[in-house]
Design a protein around this motif. Structure first.
Motif: not given
Length: 286
Positions: A25-29, A234-258
Motif C-alpha cells: 500500500k505504501l509503495y503505491y502511495l 455525496g462528496l461531489g467528486y467527478r473522478y473516482v477510481k480504485s487501484l487495480h490491486r486488491l490488497m490481500k494478506n499472507s493467506k490470500n484473503a482480501p483486505l482492502y482497496r485503495l
C-alpha cells in the motif's frame, strides 16, 4: 475502531504491527505523492497533505519484527517532490507522541504539524479545513481506515465542502465480507455501515447484488462500487477510481482497496501511471 498491536521500535518509540500488504500500500502511495506534487506544483502555490489516521509513523512486519519501515506521514515528508505542508491527525496519544518525535527528525519538520485528536471531532475538522483553505491550495487527504467507520462519511463531507482536495481512501473489503450478515440483522452494526457510507442505501446495493443486478458476483465488490458512487454523489467528486490491486494478506484473503477521488481528470491518469509498475517490480496492467 480496530485495535492495532504495537511494540517499541529501534528508535525507542512505539511502532505499529503490519503485514507485507502495508508495504505494498505504501509503495503505491509514495509513488502517487511524487506524481501528484510534480504534476500540480506550477498550478498551486500550496499543496497540503492531510493524514486523517496517521499512526505512529513507523511500522514493523508481524512475521519479521526486525523489518521496520516508515509510515505514510514520514513518506509524505521525505519524498523527492515535497508537499508545501503536512497535517497529521492521530487520536491515540502514544501514537501521536511517537509521530511528533519522528517528524522532528525530518529535514522538512517545520512544514508539518500533528493534531492529537479524533478525526471526527468538530474541532479537528475545523483544523483540517483551515489547513486546506486558500484559493491556490490543493489538498491530498489520506484516509487509512482499519475499519469501515473509523472516519464517518459525514466527516469527509464536512472537511471537503468548498475545499479543493483530492482523496485517497482505504476501503476495508475485509470488514464488509466479515460483517455484512450482521449488519443486515443487527441495528448497531447497520448503523456502523450507514455511518461509513453516509446513508442506508448500502442495503439497496446489497439487494441488487443478491438479485444479480449489481454486475458482480462478490458482495464486497458491489459495496466497493457503491462507495465509489457515494464519493461522487455525496462528496461531489467527478473522478473516482480504485487501484487495480486488491490488497490481500499472507493467506490470500482480501483486505482492502485503495480508492482515489478527485475533481481533476488528471488524477486518475496519474493513478494509472503509478500502477504500471507493481509492488515487487512487475509491470502492471495499464
Amino acid at each position: 475502531m480496530v485495535e492495532q498491536k504495537r511494540r517499541t521500535a529501534m528508535d525507542g518509540w512505539i511502532a505499529r504491527e503490519s503485514g507485507e500488504w502495508a508495504e505494498e500500500k505504501l509503495y503505491y502511495l509514495e509513488r502517487y505523492f511524487y506524481a501528484f506534487n510534480q504534476a500540480t506544483k506550477k498550478a498551486f502555490d500550496r499543496r497540503v497533505y492531510v493524514d486523517l489516521l496517521a499512526g505512529p509513523g513507523r511500522c514493523y512486519l508481524k512475521d519479521r519484527p526486525e523489518k521496520e519501515f516508515s509510515g505514510s506521514p514520514i513518506l509524505a515528508l521525505t519524498g523527492e517532490a515535497p508537499f508545501s505542508s503536512v497535517l497529521c491527525v492521530e487520536g491515540d496519544t502514544r501514537n501521536a507522541e511517537a509521530l511528533k518525535h519522528r517528524i522532528a527528525g525530518c529535514a522538512r519538520a517545520t512544514t508539518a504539524s500533528v493534531v492529537s485528536g479524533n478525526a471526527n471531532a468538530p474541532e479537528t475538522i475545523g483544523q483540517v479545513r483551515e489547513a486546506l483553505s486558500g484559493r491556490k491550495t490543493l489538498g491530498l487527504i489520506f484516509v487509512d481506515t482499519l475499519g469501515l467507520s473509523d472516519v464517518s462519511f459525514r466527516t469527509l463531507q464536512e472537511i471537503t465542502a468548498d475545499r479543493r482536495a483530492d482523496l485517497i481512501y482505504t476501503f476495508q473489503v475485509s470488514d464488509v465480507t466479515r460483517n455484512i450478515g450482521e449488519a443486515l440483522n443487527n441495528d448497531n452494526e447497520a448503523a456502523r455501515f450507514t455511518k461509513a457510507f453516509g446513508d442506508s442505501d448500502w442495503e439497496t446495493a446489497w439487494e441488487a447484488h443478491v438479485r444479480g443486478f449489481a454486475g458482480t458476483v462478490d458482495v464486497a465488490d458491489a459495496l466497493t462500487s457503491f462507495f465509489e458512487l457515494r464519493l461522487q454523489s455525496g462528496l461531489g467528486y467527478r473522478y473516482v477510481k480504485s487501484l487495480h490491486r486488491l490488497m490481500k494478506n499472507s493467506k490470500n484473503a482480501p483486505l482492502y482497496r485503495l480508492i482515489l477521488a478527485s475533481h481533476s481528470e488528471l488524477a486518475p491518469k496519474l493513478w494509472e501511471g503509478v500502477a504500471k509498475i507493481e509492488f515487487g517490480g512487475q509491470r502492471g496492467l495499464f
